[in-house]
Write a protein that holds these residues in place. Sequence first.
Motif, PDB file in Angstrom:
ATOM      1  N   TYR A   1     -25.851  55.006  57.396  1.00  0.00           N
ATOM      2  CA  TYR A   1     -25.933  54.698  58.825  1.00  0.00           C
ATOM      3  C   TYR A   1     -24.928  55.543  59.586  1.00  0.00           C
ATOM      4  O   TYR A   1     -23.883  55.952  59.079  1.00  0.00           O
ATOM      5  N   VAL A   2     -25.274  55.830  60.843  1.00  0.00           N
ATOM      6  CA  VAL A   2     -24.391  56.536  61.784  1.00  0.00           C
ATOM      7  C   VAL A   2     -24.526  55.840  63.121  1.00  0.00           C
ATOM      8  O   VAL A   2     -25.644  55.577  63.592  1.00  0.00           O
ATOM      9  N   ASN A   3     -23.385  55.544  63.768  1.00  0.00           N
ATOM     10  CA  ASN A   3     -23.398  54.859  65.059  1.00  0.00           C
ATOM     11  C   ASN A   3     -22.625  55.663  66.086  1.00  0.00           C
ATOM     12  O   ASN A   3     -21.412  55.898  65.938  1.00  0.00           O
ATOM     13  N   ASN A   4     -23.335  56.132  67.123  1.00  0.00           N
ATOM     14  CA  ASN A   4     -22.736  56.757  68.308  1.00  0.00           C
ATOM     15  C   ASN A   4     -21.695  57.819  67.933  1.00  0.00           C
ATOM     16  O   ASN A   4     -20.568  57.812  68.400  1.00  0.00           O
TER      17      ASN A   4
ATOM     18  N   ASP B   1     -30.189  55.075  60.995  1.00  0.00           N
ATOM     19  CA  ASP B   1     -30.158  53.940  60.070  1.00  0.00           C
ATOM     20  C   ASP B   1     -31.222  54.200  59.015  1.00  0.00           C
ATOM     21  O   ASP B   1     -32.428  54.113  59.292  1.00  0.00           O
ATOM     22  N   GLY B   2     -30.777  54.573  57.797  1.00  0.00           N
ATOM     23  CA  GLY B   2     -31.708  54.896  56.726  1.00  0.00           C
ATOM     24  C   GLY B   2     -31.517  53.988  55.529  1.00  0.00           C
ATOM     25  O   GLY B   2     -30.384  53.740  55.101  1.00  0.00           O
TER      26      GLY B   2
ATOM     27  N   ASN C   1     -34.134  54.737  64.179  1.00  0.00           N
ATOM     28  CA  ASN C   1     -33.081  54.995  65.177  1.00  0.00           C
ATOM     29  C   ASN C   1     -32.398  56.338  64.986  1.00  0.00           C
ATOM     30  O   ASN C   1     -31.204  56.493  65.289  1.00  0.00           O
ATOM     31  N   ALA C   2     -33.116  57.330  64.455  1.00  0.00           N
ATOM     32  CA  ALA C   2     -32.558  58.676  64.339  1.00  0.00           C
ATOM     33  C   ALA C   2     -32.566  59.321  65.720  1.00  0.00           C
ATOM     34  O   ALA C   2     -33.622  59.453  66.351  1.00  0.00           O
TER      35      ALA C   2
ATOM     36  N   ASP D   1     -35.604  62.218  69.140  1.00  0.00           N
ATOM     37  CA  ASP D   1     -35.722  60.956  68.415  1.00  0.00           C
ATOM     38  C   ASP D   1     -36.724  61.122  67.275  1.00  0.00           C
ATOM     39  O   ASP D   1     -37.712  61.848  67.400  1.00  0.00           O
ATOM     40  N   ALA D   2     -36.463  60.402  66.168  1.00  0.00           N
ATOM     41  CA  ALA D   2     -37.376  60.468  65.025  1.00  0.00           C
ATOM     42  C   ALA D   2     -37.272  59.183  64.211  1.00  0.00           C
ATOM     43  O   ALA D   2     -36.257  58.471  64.264  1.00  0.00           O
TER      44      ALA D   2
END
Length: 822
Positions: free
Chosen positions: A316-319, A337-338, A356-357, A367-368
């Motif tokens: 996951y990556v956030n902002n 979020d993978g 949410n890529a 976006d993807a």
Amino acid sequence: MKKVLITIGTILVLLMAAMIVLPVVFKGPLLNKVKTTINDNVNAKVEFADFKLNLWRSFPNVMMELKGLTVVGLGEFENDTLVSMQSLATDISLSDLFKGEDFTIQSLRLSQAQVNLLSNSSEQVNWDIAKESTATQEDESGESMAISLQDIEVRDLSLIYKDAATATVVALLNSNLDASGRMEGTITHFDLDAEIGEFKLEYDSTQYIANTVLKVNSQLMADYNKMVFEFGESTLHLNELPLDLSGRFEMPSDSMYFDLQFKQPQSDFATLLALVPQSYQSYLEDIETTGEAGFEGNVKGWFYEETYPEINTRIYVNNATLQYAGSPEKIEQISLDGQITKPEGDFDLLTVNVSNAHIQIRENPVDARLTLTHPMSDPQFDAYFNGKIDFTQLAEIIPMDSIELQGFMDGNLSVKGRMSAIENEDYEKIASSGAFNFRNFKVKTPQITQAVEINSGAVKVDNTAITLTSFDGKTGQSDFQLKGKLSNYLPYFLMDKTLKGDFTLNSNYLNFNELANLMAEDTVATTATDSVIAFQVPANLNLAFNSKINRASFDKMDIKNIVGSIVVKDRMLELKQLNMDILQGKLAIDGSYKSNDANQPLFDFDIDLSTVQIPAFYRSFGLVQQYLPIAARSQGEISTKLKFNGQLSETLDIIPSSLDGSGLFNTQNLQIVDSPTFDQIKNFIKKEKLQNVRVDDFTAHFSLNDGNVEMKPFQTKIADQEVSIYGNLSVAQMLDLKMDFKVNREDISDDINSALGFLPGSQNITVLPITVGISGNLKEPKVSMDMSEAKKQIQDEVKKSTKEELDKSIKNVGDKLKKLFN
């Protein structure tokens, strides 16, 4: 004291002698035991180059070593190597050696080993080589080999697993391991260091994981009686990403049980970027990042036959943000979020879900998302992309080495369905739609010799086709406008099937010399940059281009008004009813150019060339220079019809010995200027006739066989003299040509005419037959004259003369005949 020293010395000598002699004494029995043990326990062909015993290295234990070990399968896997190893060594106690039974393996050392695990389409495996009667044999013999490992050393081990039924390949390459332990009863505590140089995962010919390095530093507990292994304080490195590792795995029988957990110790984006393969880490130097990110997961459950443990992983990556040092721009709002999850059971239960890529550069968001299920039986996919990309800005943010990118693209694409629908061409069950627009796009990479530019382009996507509604581009000096449709694109991209297309191609100018060399070749010498290199026509394409090209260049020719059809199919380029203006004449071509692995293409052409200027014809075609060098001294026009086939070299030169075919050519207003060949026949034709030799229009038929040319007889006039021409030219450029002249009396040279004037009956000779032979090497031919027919004709006329005519000229006949024929 003297006796004590003698006794100690004697003991030392005996011990040293024993350490030298014992490997020799026991090598035979142990060699037999090793071979017997192996062959009694496996259904395979086991070979080793040598077996060694050493009392010095591990004293008081004995080192046993197998050199050049190979294990090759039998039956279904005959000739498939399961194991190959340079060295396999272990230590056993000296007491076990003397007892000759119940050997205990305390250490294991192996080097330069490769293990190939194969599962065929019938799900038979090559590692199932243990004999069912092994346990019974051990009980009956009372002998066994126990395992109590305390020291393990592995150098350069590669393990490759290939499953033909699922088209899966897993590879652990260039692996090293060191483990040293201490015994506490039946339990050994290890300090473990291991590294897998490269981890690969391939499915259905697509690499999903590559260039990935795995490292483990761990305190490992091993209970050999229960076959339980538990990780203490441990760290797993995935590339350079550190992960805390904990848990255990068990091997109670031929099954395995896992209960493992791993987690990124620091939840920040910079740490997660260490997951990037080492070969790409240079792109992440001198960057600044912010944001939260992490990678974690667990593996829990049984592994037995087709049952696999439960898998739960999350990245996951956030902002987050990413900015290169010195760059005014940055990539912002990075999120992802993978998850890869699977319950205990078959691998077909695995699910990949990326949601949410998102990234954003200035006002341009991308976006993807992706969902993939049932990967083994019938992959079901749901993918989406939507974004705007300013490649000029992107190139300013991310260093791209020698890649140049400019321009703007915006578009969206969604694809949803099952692989079975694609395989069955049931496209109604595939939901696919999208549209892309390009403006001022330009790309230049080291793999291409010219930048590719798209001034503007519009592409639409649906279930069955990709439609180019407009496409205006250029590369180098060439411009092109395309409209048309690509079909069967999903099977092409996902299943390596054939891509089909139908287009209209318009161009003001195409430089085929540049286009043929568009793909850069590392092996091409810099001195050969002006050469045209044979190009490979891609496989799995079936494309048709209805073309209209105002002007083009190929080799040294300037071509105009090209109209016709060009088809790309089965690694072949087909030209259908292709018409053009060339060399101030007309050319119509039907034929094919077919690539091969040797890059020596095959061709088969039907050519109709009409009224082209001979000097330009000679300069433009290597085939003419090779077979008709006299054209270099010729003027006028030529037309030809030729059907021939053969093979080309890597530089698009025709390989002469490959040529087969037939054809004809005819000339108009042919004139040969200052020819050395005709200069050699000035002895019997007046010189003024041979300065600029005029040749009447003619049509000549010829055939090609393995590069040898046969010219069928044809008639024309050369320098106003009737002549019949025929002959052969070999592939080795050896000429054998005959020209049967009928020379007019008034055009015979003055010397010959003067000699004939003294002969009785010569007034009846109006035409003199003379044969000119041209032979030898085509570049420097030899010219010979055969006047036997002329001599016979003169003799016949002289015989017809009266006695008075003979007496009148008798005194001059001998001298003149000698002069005439010598």
